[in-house]
Motif scaffolding. Structure first.
Motif, PDB file in Angstrom:
ATOM      1  N   ASN A   1     -17.687  -6.613   2.245  1.00 63.66           N
ATOM      2  CA  ASN A   1     -17.188  -6.092   3.142  1.00 63.66           C
ATOM      3  C   ASN A   1     -16.293  -4.910   2.511  1.00 63.66           C
ATOM      4  O   ASN A   1     -16.296  -4.511   1.242  1.00 63.66           O
ATOM      5  N   TYR A   2     -15.262  -4.192   3.202  1.00 66.45           N
ATOM      6  CA  TYR A   2     -14.234  -3.066   2.681  1.00 66.45           C
ATOM      7  C   TYR A   2     -13.538  -3.553   1.441  1.00 66.45           C
ATOM      8  O   TYR A   2     -13.151  -2.854   0.809  1.00 66.45           O
ATOM      9  N   ASN A   3     -13.194  -4.887   1.521  1.00 62.64           N
ATOM     10  CA  ASN A   3     -12.163  -5.314   0.589  1.00 62.64           C
ATOM     11  C   ASN A   3     -13.060  -5.071  -0.840  1.00 62.64           C
ATOM     12  O   ASN A   3     -12.506  -4.639  -1.909  1.00 62.64           O
ATOM     13  N   ASP A   4     -14.304  -5.755  -0.911  1.00 62.72           N
ATOM     14  CA  ASP A   4     -15.199  -5.634  -1.917  1.00 62.72           C
ATOM     15  C   ASP A   4     -15.436  -4.266  -2.353  1.00 62.72           C
ATOM     16  O   ASP A   4     -15.532  -3.972  -3.559  1.00 62.72           O
TER      17      ASP A   4
ATOM     18  N   GLU B   1       0.896  -1.314   0.147  1.00 59.68           N
ATOM     19  CA  GLU B   1       0.012  -0.037   0.014  1.00 59.68           C
ATOM     20  C   GLU B   1       0.871   1.353  -0.044  1.00 59.68           C
ATOM     21  O   GLU B   1       0.554   2.123  -0.586  1.00 59.68           O
ATOM     22  N   VAL B   2       2.116   1.161   0.866  1.00 61.68           N
ATOM     23  CA  VAL B   2       3.041   2.491   0.913  1.00 61.68           C
ATOM     24  C   VAL B   2       3.458   2.642  -0.451  1.00 61.68           C
ATOM     25  O   VAL B   2       3.637   3.504  -1.124  1.00 61.68           O
ATOM     26  N   HIS B   3       3.773   1.355  -1.176  1.00 65.06           N
ATOM     27  CA  HIS B   3       4.507   1.347  -2.603  1.00 65.06           C
ATOM     28  C   HIS B   3       3.401   2.170  -3.374  1.00 65.06           C
ATOM     29  O   HIS B   3       3.892   3.058  -4.373  1.00 65.06           O
ATOM     30  N   ALA B   4       2.200   1.684  -3.349  1.00 63.83           N
ATOM     31  CA  ALA B   4       1.198   2.197  -4.379  1.00 63.83           C
ATOM     32  C   ALA B   4       0.962   3.634  -4.064  1.00 63.83           C
ATOM     33  O   ALA B   4       0.863   4.541  -5.097  1.00 63.83           O
TER      34      ALA B   4
ATOM     35  N   ALA C   1      -8.596   3.401  -1.057  1.00 64.83           N
ATOM     36  CA  ALA C   1      -7.605   3.286  -0.054  1.00 64.83           C
ATOM     37  C   ALA C   1      -8.263   3.948   1.259  1.00 64.83           C
ATOM     38  O   ALA C   1      -8.112   3.361   2.487  1.00 64.83           O
ATOM     39  N   GLY C   2      -9.018   4.943   1.057  1.00 60.52           N
ATOM     40  CA  GLY C   2      -9.517   5.404   2.451  1.00 60.52           C
ATOM     41  C   GLY C   2     -10.808   4.554   3.004  1.00 60.52           C
ATOM     42  O   GLY C   2     -10.947   4.241   4.171  1.00 60.52           O
TER      43      GLY C   2
ATOM     44  N   HIS D   1     -12.596  -2.448  -4.067  1.00 62.50           N
ATOM     45  CA  HIS D   1     -12.185  -3.042  -5.095  1.00 62.50           C
ATOM     46  C   HIS D   1     -13.038  -2.366  -6.238  1.00 62.50           C
ATOM     47  O   HIS D   1     -12.471  -2.141  -7.405  1.00 62.50           O
ATOM     48  N   ILE D   2     -14.448  -2.210  -5.941  1.00 58.83           N
ATOM     49  CA  ILE D   2     -15.023  -1.326  -6.840  1.00 58.83           C
ATOM     50  C   ILE D   2     -14.698   0.031  -7.260  1.00 58.83           C
ATOM     51  O   ILE D   2     -14.743   0.511  -8.370  1.00 58.83           O
ATOM     52  N   ALA D   3     -14.165   0.676  -6.123  1.00 56.30           N
ATOM     53  CA  ALA D   3     -13.651   2.036  -6.451  1.00 56.30           C
ATOM     54  C   ALA D   3     -12.349   1.944  -7.316  1.00 56.30           C
ATOM     55  O   ALA D   3     -11.927   2.638  -8.113  1.00 56.30           O
ATOM     56  N   MET D   4     -11.570   0.818  -6.861  1.00 59.27           N
ATOM     57  CA  MET D   4     -10.339   0.822  -7.649  1.00 59.27           C
ATOM     58  C   MET D   4     -10.531   0.345  -9.130  1.00 59.27           C
ATOM     59  O   MET D   4      -9.956   0.670  -9.904  1.00 59.27           O
TER      60      MET D   4
END
Length: 244
Positions: free
Chosen positions: A201-204, A146-149, A187-188, A207-210
């Motif tokens: 959940n927060y992963n899903d 995440e920091v690298h991204a 990320a937020g 992922h949609i925002a991503m």
């Protein structure tokens, strides 16, 4: 290396033909990103742009497709078989993808800088990727990815495109600004663990925002102009300008 103990009994899962798949909704949203990346890769390939700036962007989508597919299948669906180490190939593919788009942005800004500035950014790109590879492998912590991204997409890519837009009003930069906003939103939401329940959940949600972010990166890739000695203006930009 550090490993992380996971209580798989508390992770939502389904049985498909006797095979256990964990976090199926997360697998689906990961593969949704994979599909968008593959579409972008082949569409950009059809344009036949040979310059390294365009090729590096194109391969960003290929490596991001690999990252999201591995992340969804091994990193979530079959995590009980692979453990945390199963996430590493997807993490590495993701970091390579980010470094490729970052390098493409360096090509984008290079003609607008003194030669020494472009060379410095190019070497910084290699050193950064090597450091984060080592950190991810040693710590087995997704925070490193995440920091690298954040560094590659938010600090380097975003600010490079701000500079390019101020100098040339590049239409591709505008799409990258939107993509950056969507990535920051993803990320937020992930950091806040905003969820509607275990099956969405927060992963899903992130992922949609991503997925939206990846789509706008694709639009940016289609519309970016190379400003070297032989300027390369995408046909889409030419047609857009002629319609005004």
């Amino acid at each position: 290396m550090n490993d992380v103990a996971i209580d798989f009994s508390k992770v939502h899962q389904i049985q498909v033909f006797g095979i256990t798949i964990m976090e199926p909704s997360t697998v689906i949203t990961s593969l949704m990103m994979t599909v968008i990346c593959i579409y972008a890769f082949f569409q950009l390939n059809k344009l036949g742009r040979a310059h390294r700036m365009y090729k590096q962007i194109q391969y960003f989508f290929l490596f991001m497709a690999i990252a999201t597919a591995i992340g969804g299948v091994l990193g979530h669906g079959f995590l009980y078989l692979t453990g945390q180490r199963g996430k590493i190939p997807g993490w590495f593919a993701s970091m390579i993808a980010v470094a490729l788009f970052e390098r493409a942005a360096i090509w984008h800004i290079k003609p607008l800088l003194q030669k020494r500035g472009g060379v410095f950014l190019g070497w910084l790109n290699y050193v950064e990727l090597a450091i984060f590879f080592v950190l991810a492998f040693v710590t087995l912590n997704f925070v490193v990815v995440e920091v690298h991204a954040f560094y590659g997409l938010f600090l380097m890519l975003f600010f490079i495109e701000i500079y390019v837009y101020k100098r040339r009003k590049d239409p591709g930069s505008v799409n990258i600004f939107i993509a950056t906003f969507m990535g920051a939103l993803a990320a937020g939401l992930h950091a806040l663990k905003f969820s509607f329940g275990p099956w969405f959940n927060y992963n899903d949600i992130s992922h949609i925002a991503m997925a939206a972010s990846i789509w706008y990166y694709y639009q940016g890739a289609r519309n970016m102009t190379y400003y070297g000695e032989e300027s390369i203006v995408p046909q889409e930009v030419i047609e857009s300008e002629s319609e005004r």
